[in-house]
Design a protein around this motif. Structure first.
Motif, short mmCIF file in Angstrom:
data_model
loop_
_atom_site.label_atom_id
_atom_site.label_comp_id
_atom_site.label_asym_id
_atom_site.label_seq_id
_atom_site.Cartn_x
_atom_site.Cartn_y
_atom_site.Cartn_z
N ALA A 10 0.79 -1.12 0.12
CA ALA A 10 0.07 0.09 -0.02
C ALA A 10 0.85 1.23 0.02
CB ALA A 10 -0.85 -0.04 1.08
N GLU A 11 2.03 1.33 0.65
CA GLU A 11 2.74 2.32 0.72
C GLU A 11 3.60 2.49 -0.74
OE1 GLU A 11 5.88 1.45 4.02
OE2 GLU A 11 4.16 1.69 5.50
N THR A 12 3.81 1.47 -1.21
CA THR A 12 4.43 1.61 -2.60
C THR A 12 3.36 2.12 -3.71
OG1 THR A 12 6.01 -0.20 -2.18
CG2 THR A 12 5.70 0.21 -4.29
N TYR A 13 2.20 1.58 -3.47
CA TYR A 13 1.12 2.23 -4.39
C TYR A 13 1.07 3.59 -4.13
CZ TYR A 13 -3.59 2.42 -6.18
OH TYR A 13 -4.73 2.71 -6.80
N ARG A 14 0.73 4.07 -2.75
CA ARG A 14 0.74 5.63 -2.56
C ARG A 14 1.81 6.33 -3.12
NH1 ARG A 14 -1.77 3.59 1.81
NH2 ARG A 14 0.30 3.85 3.31
N SER A 15 3.04 5.75 -2.82
CA SER A 15 4.33 6.63 -3.37
C SER A 15 4.29 6.87 -4.80
CB SER A 15 5.53 5.99 -2.94
OG SER A 15 6.68 6.41 -3.41
N ILE A 16 3.97 5.81 -5.52
CA ILE A 16 4.00 5.83 -6.96
C ILE A 16 3.04 6.67 -7.36
CG2 ILE A 16 3.55 4.24 -9.23
CD1 ILE A 16 4.80 2.05 -7.57
N GLN A 17 1.88 6.59 -6.99
CA GLN A 17 0.79 7.58 -7.48
C GLN A 17 1.13 9.07 -6.92
OE1 GLN A 17 -3.21 7.00 -6.13
NE2 GLN A 17 -3.70 7.03 -8.16
N VAL A 43 11.68 3.06 -7.92
CA VAL A 43 11.08 1.66 -7.91
C VAL A 43 11.22 1.45 -9.64
CG1 VAL A 43 9.54 1.62 -6.33
CG2 VAL A 43 8.78 2.31 -8.69
N SER A 44 11.20 0.30 -10.10
CA SER A 44 11.22 -0.19 -11.64
C SER A 44 10.13 0.09 -12.31
CB SER A 44 11.90 -1.63 -11.49
OG SER A 44 10.57 -2.35 -11.44
N SER A 45 10.16 0.17 -13.64
CA SER A 45 8.92 0.46 -14.39
C SER A 45 8.10 -0.86 -14.19
CB SER A 45 9.47 0.41 -15.93
OG SER A 45 10.05 1.63 -16.16
N MET A 46 8.72 -1.98 -13.98
CA MET A 46 7.75 -3.13 -13.60
C MET A 46 7.10 -3.17 -12.45
SD MET A 46 7.92 -5.44 -16.23
CE MET A 46 6.95 -6.61 -15.51
N THR A 47 7.48 -2.63 -11.44
CA THR A 47 7.00 -2.31 -10.26
C THR A 47 5.72 -1.43 -10.56
OG1 THR A 47 8.68 -2.64 -8.93
CG2 THR A 47 7.03 -1.56 -8.01
N VAL A 48 6.08 -0.16 -11.27
CA VAL A 48 4.92 0.59 -11.41
C VAL A 48 3.83 -0.10 -12.08
CG1 VAL A 48 4.00 2.68 -13.01
CG2 VAL A 48 6.41 2.90 -11.86
#
Length: 185
Positions: A10-17, A43-48
């Motif tokens: 969830a933290e990664t999701y929020r950070s990317i957005q 992060v990597s493009s794959m993670t996005v």
């Protein structure tokens, strides 16, 4: 309580957005690549792409549909469906934190300026409607679609007004929903 893995996701999701929205606001949606977003978020493009299947999802993806559908389905059955939908939408906006409103405003402004996102907004509207229809199997599907469609149109119009002219999003949404509810057939 969410697991550590779920919290990190969830933290990664929020950070990317958040990084994506910042870059889109600074550079423009069309001028910003997914690679730019990945680099900014660390992060990597794959993670996005694991979190957001398309570039448009970086702006438009949210987790509101299941919550909205669940709350409408849990509303008092004796109350007209359109009033239940309107109440859930208004209550949802009233419950947003300042941070959530800031994120919502950024998403709206980018969505209004990027032509690539306009068609996806209609797609999201349809997906929301279908989620509510699925949550109310005993209800008349046409009535559900009309009630959700009318209320979403009112709230979308109010939020667009907010993004363009300011004001309080909750008050504007309540005003727009009341206009829909006052219509006589």
């Amino acid at each position: 309580m969410p697991s550590l893995r779920d919290r990190r996701k969830a933290e990664t999701y929020r950070s990317i957005q958040e990084h994506a929205l910042r870059l889109f606001a600074e550079r423009g949606f069309d001028q910003t690549t997914v690679g730019d977003v990945a680099e900014a978020a660390g992060v990597s493009s794959m993670t996005v792409f694991r979190h957001f299947p398309t570039k448009e999802d970086l702006v438009l993806a949210d987790e509101y549909d299941p919550v909205l559908a669940e709350r409408i389905a849990a509303g008092p059955a004796g109350e007209p469906l359109i009033r239940r939908v309107a109440a859930v939408l208004a209550d949802g906006l009233a419950a947003t934190s300042p941070g959530e409103r800031e994120l919502m405003l950024a998403r709206l402004r980018i969505g209004l300026t990027a032509s690539a996102l306009r068609a996806r907004r209609w797609e999201n509207h349809h997906r929301t409607t279908e989620a509510v229809v699925a949550a109310l199997p005993a209800e008349d599907p046409l009535e559900v679609r009309v009630a959700v469609g009318a209320c979403l149109a009112a709230v979308t119009t109010a939020l667009t007004h907010w993004a363009e002219h300011g004001g309080d999003p909750h008050e504007l949404a309540v005003r727009a929903l009341n206009l829909v509810l006052q219509q006589k057939g």
